[in-house]
Design a protein around this motif. Structure first.
Motif, PDB file in Angstrom:
ATOM      1  N   ASP A  38     -45.056   0.358  25.590  1.00  0.00           N
ATOM      2  CA  ASP A  38     -44.862  -0.233  26.909  1.00  0.00           C
ATOM      3  C   ASP A  38     -46.224  -0.494  27.536  1.00  0.00           C
ATOM      4  O   ASP A  38     -47.175   0.251  27.325  1.00  0.00           O
ATOM      5  CB  ASP A  38     -44.069   0.714  27.810  1.00  0.00           C
ATOM      6  CG  ASP A  38     -42.623   0.859  27.359  1.00  0.00           C
ATOM      7  OD1 ASP A  38     -42.073  -0.136  26.844  1.00  0.00           O
ATOM      8  OD2 ASP A  38     -42.081   1.971  27.483  1.00  0.00           O
ATOM      9  N   HIS A 624     -44.093   8.348  15.982  1.00  0.00           N
ATOM     10  CA  HIS A 624     -43.421   9.630  16.198  1.00  0.00           C
ATOM     11  C   HIS A 624     -42.546  10.034  15.011  1.00  0.00           C
ATOM     12  O   HIS A 624     -41.446  10.557  15.193  1.00  0.00           O
ATOM     13  CB  HIS A 624     -42.580   9.564  17.482  1.00  0.00           C
ATOM     14  CG  HIS A 624     -42.377  10.917  18.122  1.00  0.00           C
ATOM     15  ND1 HIS A 624     -43.422  11.685  18.560  1.00  0.00           N
ATOM     16  CD2 HIS A 624     -41.249  11.643  18.387  1.00  0.00           C
ATOM     17  CE1 HIS A 624     -42.953  12.813  19.073  1.00  0.00           C
ATOM     18  NE2 HIS A 624     -41.644  12.807  18.971  1.00  0.00           N
ATOM     19  N   ASP A 678     -51.502  11.884  24.805  1.00  0.00           N
ATOM     20  CA  ASP A 678     -50.187  11.769  25.443  1.00  0.00           C
ATOM     21  C   ASP A 678     -50.374  11.745  26.950  1.00  0.00           C
ATOM     22  O   ASP A 678     -50.393  12.786  27.609  1.00  0.00           O
ATOM     23  CB  ASP A 678     -49.298  12.936  25.014  1.00  0.00           C
ATOM     24  CG  ASP A 678     -47.925  12.889  25.669  1.00  0.00           C
ATOM     25  OD1 ASP A 678     -47.555  11.836  26.225  1.00  0.00           O
ATOM     26  OD2 ASP A 678     -47.227  13.928  25.619  1.00  0.00           O
ATOM     27  N   ASP A 680     -48.408  10.326  29.388  1.00  0.00           N
ATOM     28  CA  ASP A 680     -47.246  10.433  30.272  1.00  0.00           C
ATOM     29  C   ASP A 680     -46.431  11.692  30.018  1.00  0.00           C
ATOM     30  O   ASP A 680     -45.368  11.879  30.622  1.00  0.00           O
ATOM     31  CB  ASP A 680     -46.354   9.191  30.154  1.00  0.00           C
ATOM     32  CG  ASP A 680     -45.922   8.924  28.726  1.00  0.00           C
ATOM     33  OD1 ASP A 680     -46.297   9.696  27.823  1.00  0.00           O
ATOM     34  OD2 ASP A 680     -45.197   7.936  28.512  1.00  0.00           O
ATOM     35  N   ASP A 682     -44.596  12.733  27.471  1.00  0.00           N
ATOM     36  CA  ASP A 682     -43.303  12.646  26.790  1.00  0.00           C
ATOM     37  C   ASP A 682     -43.360  13.135  25.351  1.00  0.00           C
ATOM     38  O   ASP A 682     -42.391  12.994  24.596  1.00  0.00           O
ATOM     39  CB  ASP A 682     -42.772  11.215  26.831  1.00  0.00           C
ATOM     40  CG  ASP A 682     -43.634  10.234  26.030  1.00  0.00           C
ATOM     41  OD1 ASP A 682     -44.726  10.650  25.569  1.00  0.00           O
ATOM     42  OD2 ASP A 682     -43.221   9.068  25.880  1.00  0.00           O
ATOM     43  N   ARG A 684     -45.249  11.940  22.985  1.00  0.00           N
ATOM     44  CA  ARG A 684     -45.608  10.865  22.067  1.00  0.00           C
ATOM     45  C   ARG A 684     -47.037  10.398  22.341  1.00  0.00           C
ATOM     46  O   ARG A 684     -47.485  10.392  23.493  1.00  0.00           O
ATOM     47  CB  ARG A 684     -44.629   9.687  22.206  1.00  0.00           C
ATOM     48  CG  ARG A 684     -43.214  10.042  21.779  1.00  0.00           C
ATOM     49  CD  ARG A 684     -42.238   8.915  22.089  1.00  0.00           C
ATOM     50  NE  ARG A 684     -40.881   9.268  21.693  1.00  0.00           N
ATOM     51  CZ  ARG A 684     -40.317   8.950  20.533  1.00  0.00           C
ATOM     52  NH1 ARG A 684     -41.015   8.231  19.663  1.00  0.00           N
ATOM     53  NH2 ARG A 684     -39.100   9.326  20.235  1.00  0.00           N
ATOM     54  N   ASP A 686     -50.109   8.066  22.965  1.00  0.00           N
ATOM     55  CA  ASP A 686     -50.423   6.779  23.589  1.00  0.00           C
ATOM     56  C   ASP A 686     -51.877   6.423  23.254  1.00  0.00           C
ATOM     57  O   ASP A 686     -52.630   7.243  22.734  1.00  0.00           O
ATOM     58  CB  ASP A 686     -50.241   6.876  25.105  1.00  0.00           C
ATOM     59  CG  ASP A 686     -48.929   7.545  25.488  1.00  0.00           C
ATOM     60  OD1 ASP A 686     -47.878   7.112  24.971  1.00  0.00           O
ATOM     61  OD2 ASP A 686     -48.961   8.514  26.271  1.00  0.00           O
ATOM     62  N   GLN A 700     -46.539   4.803  24.257  1.00  0.00           N
ATOM     63  CA  GLN A 700     -45.608   4.696  23.137  1.00  0.00           C
ATOM     64  C   GLN A 700     -44.176   4.780  23.651  1.00  0.00           C
ATOM     65  O   GLN A 700     -43.846   5.663  24.449  1.00  0.00           O
ATOM     66  CB  GLN A 700     -45.877   5.809  22.114  1.00  0.00           C
ATOM     67  CG  GLN A 700     -45.090   5.631  20.838  1.00  0.00           C
ATOM     68  CD  GLN A 700     -45.384   6.694  19.796  1.00  0.00           C
ATOM     69  OE1 GLN A 700     -44.545   6.986  18.948  1.00  0.00           O
ATOM     70  NE2 GLN A 700     -46.568   7.287  19.852  1.00  0.00           N
ATOM     71  N   GLU A 701     -43.330   3.870  23.186  1.00  0.00           N
ATOM     72  CA  GLU A 701     -41.945   3.838  23.642  1.00  0.00           C
ATOM     73  C   GLU A 701     -41.200   5.089  23.189  1.00  0.00           C
ATOM     74  O   GLU A 701     -41.428   5.616  22.104  1.00  0.00           O
ATOM     75  CB  GLU A 701     -41.236   2.594  23.086  1.00  0.00           C
ATOM     76  CG  GLU A 701     -41.741   1.286  23.675  1.00  0.00           C
ATOM     77  CD  GLU A 701     -41.027   0.090  23.090  1.00  0.00           C
ATOM     78  OE1 GLU A 701     -40.356   0.268  22.052  1.00  0.00           O
ATOM     79  OE2 GLU A 701     -41.157  -1.004  23.644  1.00  0.00           O
ATOM     80  N   SER A 702     -40.321   5.566  24.044  1.00  0.00           N
ATOM     81  CA  SER A 702     -39.522   6.750  23.724  1.00  0.00           C
ATOM     82  C   SER A 702     -38.410   6.371  22.752  1.00  0.00           C
ATOM     83  O   SER A 702     -37.926   5.251  22.754  1.00  0.00           O
ATOM     84  CB  SER A 702     -38.917   7.346  24.995  1.00  0.00           C
ATOM     85  OG  SER A 702     -39.941   7.689  25.905  1.00  0.00           O
TER      86      SER A 702
END
Length: 702
Positions: A38, A624, A678, A680, A682, A684, A686, A700-702
């Motif tokens: 994102d 991931h 990481d 944010d 979550d 994952r 970034d 990175q998208e969840s």
């Protein structure tokens, strides 16, 4: 603002790769679908952004993107919460020469390590004032790179500080700082990292030194807060190196190298075939020549050490042999030193050091009965001293000259007046060394030296003053030899001189009439084309072929062994404990001919098109799935290429342009920095970029 040629439209679409460059092979849909990001979240800061890092600034467990905002003399930290960003200014109280964030106290809280414009390191919690006095790193205050990690195993972060041409490391940063000596290194070194690259659970230091096919440098950590010597590995046209992981999670190196900028994963593995190449740089050398040197047991432990002098810094570099390597320390000495000698001057059974300084018109010595750290004591000398050697019978033989360049040999000794032993005539240039040995048929010892631009001169010492001049310069093969092309050797039960020419190596002695008598000649191992250096060792001989940069070892019982060495400008080749020791203007290289370490290529990725301009990479799990991938900056895209890791090797999975640019054969200079983490929270990974005046965050998208 972005340049007009770069439309500030930031996009994230895998298919847009085809718009930015023509001709790359398509990415399989199933591979491309594994990766998604994102964003970007765009934070405009201003021109002059640099030194991008990811770290936890406030100790809340979530990392931020930090960079130097040089125009405002501050650090900036970007926090991410959902899809929102906030920008925080971290004051630095002046110009920021370097920074890092790490826990140096072991209390779980981040510390800000900050170097000011005077080269002083302060430790503080971000936003607070320092709680301890600054540490003077002694490296200057411009462009100091700070690398952090636990070097000594105490669960607290330590520090490696690197600036142009020098480096040092600091342990116990948060309590009682322990600083290593400042060590020289190549000025153009880049891509520096601290990481465990060989899987021994000890942090190592890696770097790239461009300009040679042997550009990878590795210093193995000892786990106790220090490093071994630099080890050199051969990789053609190495552009970048970075810590990485294999598909099964083992330590590896990522490299970008070769004319096509191939991306490879490599492992450092033990090898019976590889020869260890240990390197000690001397740093900036204004003379452009090999530093004055001497080889001998100066610490009285039974093995040979190497000493070199820095004429421009009034320093003595002492490489003491300890265990299986040289350990460097520096001591003050005379300025302008031109010659060193090791031997027993006062016949007390201990080696002494003799120092010759034409700049200070001084001949001096350091007695072996005392500490090597004592400043040299002057000996009586009647002329400007140029070079010296130590007489086996005691005392010092010194070559000196007057203002008319008329040269003489004198024998000097502590507490005695100099005694003239030979007249040498006029010397148009100053010799670098004196060789003293019984290499002649007449009674007495011979002194041999090379006059730059002319060649070899020898003189037999007798009981009365001997006149020399050019009388012994009778053999054409001894003319216009470099100093390093002449050495002492053993021929049967006799000592002899050895001379190296481009096509042959000759051993010879001086007969009783002063003529040179050739004892033996060989033309070097088969295939050599430009012999420049040679040295005898017990049971064999080393040869150096300058044209092919090959070192060849020959013995009577085994086939020749060839080792490729870096294309440095070597002046001397010495034998040391069965190893070959090269000395040159840039430093010292040791080839020990023992079991070494090698690079094993695990997998490689070829750039998709000829104009691809990979130049920097990071390793991380970008889809991931538990397997490390690679993200590399492609300046021609311009943007980031994601290379998927796995059992099938590296495969191009995603192309992410950062902005649109018109077609061009020239790579763009943006984006210019990348970091991963990481941001944010979550779980994952970034990645973050600096492009022009902005920080760009890709989640990175969840």
């Amino acid at each position: 603002m972005l340049a007009k040629s770069h439309v500030a439209v930031f996009v994230l679409a895998a298919t847009s790769c085809l718009l930015a460059q023509s001709g790359p092979p398509p990415i399989p849909v199933e591979l491309r679908a594994r990766f998604g990001f994102d964003g970007p979240l765009v934070v405009k800061v201003g021109d002059g952004l640099s030194n991008l890092q990811i770290a936890d600034v406030d100790g809340d467990g979530q990392v931020e993107a930090i960079a130097i905002d040089s125009r405002r003399a501050r650090l900036v930290a970007v926090r991410v919460k959902g899809k929102d960003t906030t920008l925080q200014s971290l004051p630095t109280n002046g110009q920021t020469a370097g920074y890092a964030l790490a826990d140096v106290h072991g209390d779980g809280k981040p510390d800000l390590l900050l170097v000011d414009s005077r080269g002083r390191l302060t430790v503080r919690h971000p936003g607070a004032e320092p709680t301890s006095p600054p540490i003077d790193l002694g490296l200057g205050g411009r462009g100091v790179a700070l690398l952090t990690g636990d070097l000594d195993g105490d669960q607290k972060a330590d520090l490696v500080a690197v600036t142009r041409g020098s480096m040092r490391w600091v342990t116990k940063v948060g309590t009682t700082p322990q600083l290593s000596p400042v060590e020289p290194m190549e000025e153009n070194a880049h891509s520096l990292h601290v990481a465990d690259v060989d899987g021994d659970q000890k942090l190592d230091l890696i770097a790239v030194v461009p300009g040679s096919n042997m550009g990878l440098r590795l210093r193995s950590g000892d786990g106790a807060g220090g490093f071994g010597p630099w080890r050199i590995f051969s990789i053609d046209e190495l552009r970048d190196v970075f810590p990485a992981r294999t598909a099964d999670g083992k330590a590896a190196l990522g490299t970008i190298a070769g004319p096509t900028r191939r991306v490879s994963l490599q492992q450092v593995v033990p090898s019976d075939d590889a020869q260890a190449l240990d390197w000690w740089a001397v740093g900036e050398n204004a003379t452009g020549k090999t530093l004055p040197w001497a080889l001998g047991d100066i610490d009285h432990d039974g093995d040979e050490d190497l000493l070199m002098a820095r004429p421009d810094r009034a320093q003595l570099l002492i490489y003491e042999w300890r265990g299986d390597t040289f350990v460097l320390r520096t001591l003050p000495t005379l300025a302008g030193v031109a010659s060193l000698a090791i031997g027993d001057v006062d016949k007390d059974g201990k080696n002494d050091l003799v120092v010759v300084s034409p700049e200070e018109d001084a001949l001096a010595w350091v007695p072996g009965s005392g500490s090597l750290e004592q400043f040299p004591q002057q000996l009586a000398c009647v002329e400007k001293p140029i070079a010296a050697t130590i007489d086996a019978q005691g005392g010092v033989l010194v070559l000196g000259r007057n203002d008319k360049r008329e040269a003489h040999l004198h024998r000097c000794a502590p507490g005695q007046e100099p005694v003239k032993v030979a007249e040498l005539g006029r010397l148009p240039a100053d010799p670098a060394r004196l060789l003293l040995s019984d290499v002649g048929d007449a009674a007495g010892m011979e002194v041999a030296f090379v006059v730059p631009g002319e060649g070899l001169r020898t003189i037999t010492l007798a009981g009365e003053v001997k006149k020399s001049g050019k009388a012994t310069e009778v053999a054409g093969f001894t003319k216009k030899l470099d100093d390093g092309a002449v050495a002492l050797c053993q021929h049967g039960d006799q000592r002899a001189l050895l001379a190296v020419r481009e096509r042959f190596v000759r051993s010879f002695r001086v007969d009783d009439k002063g003529q040179l008598r050739v004892l033996a000649q060989d033309n070097g191992p088969e295939g050599t084309t430009e012999l420049t250096l040679a040295a005898d060792f017990e049971g064999g001989r080393f040869y150096f072929d300058k044209k092919s940069n090959k070192l060849i070892r020959t013995t009577a019982t085994a086939a020749p062994l060839t080792v490729e060495v870096p294309a440095f400008d070597y002046s001397y080749l010495l034998a040391h404990r069965g190893a070959a020791l090269f000395l040159g203007s840039r430093g010292m290289l040791r080839v020990p001919f023992t079991r070494g370490a090698a690079l094993r290529t695990l997998t490689s990725h070829e750039p998709p098109i000829e104009r691809t301009h990979y130049w920097a990479g990071h390793s991380g799990d970008f889809d991931h799935d538990g397997i490390a991938d690679l993200a590399v900056i492609d300046r021609h895209l311009p943007g980031v290429q994601i290379l998927a890791g796995g059992k099938d090797g590296l495969q191009r999975a995603l192309a992410i342009p950062v902005f649109e640019a018109p077609p061009s054969d020239q790579p763009d200079n943006e984006p210019r920095d990348m970091a991963t983490g990481d941001l944010d929270g979550d779980g994952r990974l970034d990645f973050v970029l600096i492009a022009h005046d902005r920080i760009l965050i890709y989640l990175q998208e969840s």
